[in-house]
Design a protein around this motif. Sequence first.
Motif, mmCIF file in Angstrom:
data_model
loop_
_atom_site.group_PDB
_atom_site.id
_atom_site.type_symbol
_atom_site.label_atom_id
_atom_site.label_comp_id
_atom_site.label_asym_id
_atom_site.label_seq_id
_atom_site.Cartn_x
_atom_site.Cartn_y
_atom_site.Cartn_z
ATOM 1 N N LEU A 7 0.828 -1.203 0.000
ATOM 2 C CA LEU A 7 0.000 0.000 0.000
ATOM 3 C C LEU A 7 0.867 1.260 0.000
ATOM 4 O O LEU A 7 0.720 2.134 -0.860
ATOM 5 C CB LEU A 7 -0.924 -0.021 1.215
ATOM 6 C CG LEU A 7 -2.088 0.970 1.262
ATOM 7 C CD1 LEU A 7 -3.122 0.517 2.286
ATOM 8 C CD2 LEU A 7 -1.635 2.396 1.601
ATOM 9 N N PHE A 8 1.789 1.357 0.956
ATOM 10 C CA PHE A 8 2.524 2.606 1.135
ATOM 11 C C PHE A 8 3.692 2.778 0.151
ATOM 12 O O PHE A 8 4.202 3.889 0.007
ATOM 13 C CB PHE A 8 2.999 2.736 2.583
ATOM 14 C CG PHE A 8 1.886 3.014 3.546
ATOM 15 C CD1 PHE A 8 1.294 4.271 3.596
ATOM 16 C CD2 PHE A 8 1.388 2.021 4.379
ATOM 17 C CE1 PHE A 8 0.258 4.540 4.473
ATOM 18 C CE2 PHE A 8 0.339 2.282 5.261
ATOM 19 C CZ PHE A 8 -0.230 3.538 5.299
ATOM 20 N N GLU A 9 4.086 1.700 -0.539
ATOM 21 C CA GLU A 9 5.126 1.828 -1.556
ATOM 22 C C GLU A 9 4.538 2.104 -2.940
ATOM 23 O O GLU A 9 5.290 2.289 -3.906
ATOM 24 C CB GLU A 9 5.967 0.548 -1.609
ATOM 25 C CG GLU A 9 6.739 0.227 -0.346
ATOM 26 C CD GLU A 9 7.897 1.175 -0.085
ATOM 27 O OE1 GLU A 9 8.674 1.431 -1.017
ATOM 28 O OE2 GLU A 9 7.997 1.689 1.056
ATOM 29 N N ASN A 10 3.214 2.131 -3.044
ATOM 30 C CA ASN A 10 2.567 2.331 -4.345
ATOM 31 C C ASN A 10 1.537 3.450 -4.324
ATOM 32 O O ASN A 10 0.566 3.423 -5.082
ATOM 33 C CB ASN A 10 1.903 1.026 -4.808
ATOM 34 C CG ASN A 10 2.909 -0.049 -5.155
ATOM 35 O OD1 ASN A 10 3.482 -0.057 -6.229
ATOM 36 N ND2 ASN A 10 3.137 -0.961 -4.221
ATOM 37 N N THR A 11 1.740 4.429 -3.466
ATOM 38 C CA THR A 11 0.750 5.506 -3.354
ATOM 39 C C THR A 11 0.639 6.322 -4.643
ATOM 40 O O THR A 11 -0.393 6.937 -4.902
ATOM 41 C CB THR A 11 1.100 6.447 -2.184
ATOM 42 O OG1 THR A 11 2.434 6.944 -2.353
ATOM 43 C CG2 THR A 11 1.004 5.713 -0.852
ATOM 44 N N ASP A 12 1.701 6.313 -5.459
ATOM 45 C CA ASP A 12 1.649 7.047 -6.729
ATOM 46 C C ASP A 12 0.697 6.413 -7.735
ATOM 47 O O ASP A 12 0.327 7.036 -8.732
ATOM 48 C CB ASP A 12 3.050 7.143 -7.343
ATOM 49 C CG ASP A 12 3.661 5.770 -7.611
ATOM 50 O OD1 ASP A 12 3.486 4.862 -6.764
ATOM 51 O OD2 ASP A 12 4.310 5.601 -8.651
ATOM 52 N N LEU A 40 -2.266 12.380 -0.459
ATOM 53 C CA LEU A 40 -2.192 12.658 0.977
ATOM 54 C C LEU A 40 -1.788 11.427 1.779
ATOM 55 O O LEU A 40 -1.562 11.517 2.983
ATOM 56 C CB LEU A 40 -3.544 13.174 1.484
ATOM 57 C CG LEU A 40 -4.061 14.466 0.854
ATOM 58 C CD1 LEU A 40 -5.428 14.811 1.431
ATOM 59 C CD2 LEU A 40 -3.087 15.607 1.071
ATOM 60 N N ILE A 41 -1.703 10.281 1.121
ATOM 61 C CA ILE A 41 -1.370 9.029 1.801
ATOM 62 C C ILE A 41 0.123 8.781 1.688
ATOM 63 O O ILE A 41 0.676 8.732 0.582
ATOM 64 C CB ILE A 41 -2.149 7.847 1.189
ATOM 65 C CG1 ILE A 41 -3.661 8.062 1.337
ATOM 66 C CG2 ILE A 41 -1.739 6.536 1.855
ATOM 67 C CD1 ILE A 41 -4.507 7.026 0.615
ATOM 68 N N SER A 42 0.796 8.647 2.828
ATOM 69 C CA SER A 42 2.236 8.380 2.805
ATOM 70 C C SER A 42 2.655 7.653 4.065
ATOM 71 O O SER A 42 2.019 7.781 5.118
ATOM 72 C CB SER A 42 3.029 9.682 2.667
ATOM 73 O OG SER A 42 2.997 10.419 3.877
ATOM 74 N N ALA A 43 3.734 6.902 3.951
ATOM 75 C CA ALA A 43 4.267 6.200 5.114
ATOM 76 C C ALA A 43 4.699 7.179 6.199
ATOM 77 O O ALA A 43 4.558 6.912 7.396
ATOM 78 C CB ALA A 43 5.443 5.329 4.691
#
Length: 338
Positions: free
Chosen positions: A293-298, A307-310
């Motif tokens: 999830l957090f490595e593919n927010t782009d 607005l979603i980031s680790a």
Amino acid sequence: MMKRKGLFIATILMLALSLILTACGTSKDTTNGAQGENTEGKKSSGKKEFISLLTGGTGGTYYPLGGTFTAQWNDEIDGVEATAQVTGASAENMQTLSEGEAEVAFTQTDIASYALDGKMMFPEKITNFKAMGTLYPETVQIVTTEKSGIKSVEDLKGKTVSIGAGGSGTAANAEQILEVHGLTLDDIKKQDLSFDESTTGIQDGHIDAAFVTAGTPTGAIEGLSATEKVVIVPITEDKIAELEEKYPYYAKDTIPVGTYGSEEEITTVAIKAMLVVRDDLEEDLVYKMTKTLFENTDKIGHSKGKLISAETALEGLKGMELHPGAKKYFDEKGIKLE
């Protein structure tokens, strides 16, 4: 002669039956031979991990985001088969998760806290879940139209107002916002409607306004703005301060100019959306889900993706525990829960 003819017919029927059985056997063998490989030729370990992600209504933000998340998990994690489920959102999701009927759920940080403490809409504590991480601010939007004449929260008194689905996080937000403005649910003609039902009710003239707690822009409100001059009722600075003091989950938020056709920035409040998982899920599985999830927010096909980031995923989790799988990922990134 008749006896010989009957024997001949019986022989033909037996031969036909044999051919049918042979064909069925060939079909079954072919199917079995294809197992372990999907339609794209992607190799599988053979073990399937079924993941049900509880989202919200189709007119909100959880559902489209949930579709993106599950698609990523299916593409990137071997053996996972994830699906996004339409639900009544935060409070219902926590209850469903507690009953073991799903593995992952969207919720609001305040609702997750209420569940842990057994407060508000939860008569008993819910403790069989852990946090995966927070996502983005969920904005409290008090929606009406220009023709309603409603310009302030106080103007809702005596009006027909939807506060969201019964027992939802939106309903809790509505009650608390009315409270700091000196109003109660008895001061409005309360309706318990989903976001889609709320905006349809406003459009049809059956209700005057609605509370919608969701990421902006919200699909249901965008739909309403296509046919009506939408007004988002602001919350004043002093009332925002009161909310933040009494309910620390809230933070000031602004809705940008141009949203739903607005001509000025609108001040309101927000809480954080988050993902929670059942605490009995395997550490490695949750680690892979969190990382994916957090490595593919782009690749998130929604405006909230940016607005979603680790780096911000542990904000707003005070008093909550991370699942060991999620903690492993954030530890690797050097991000700590305060």
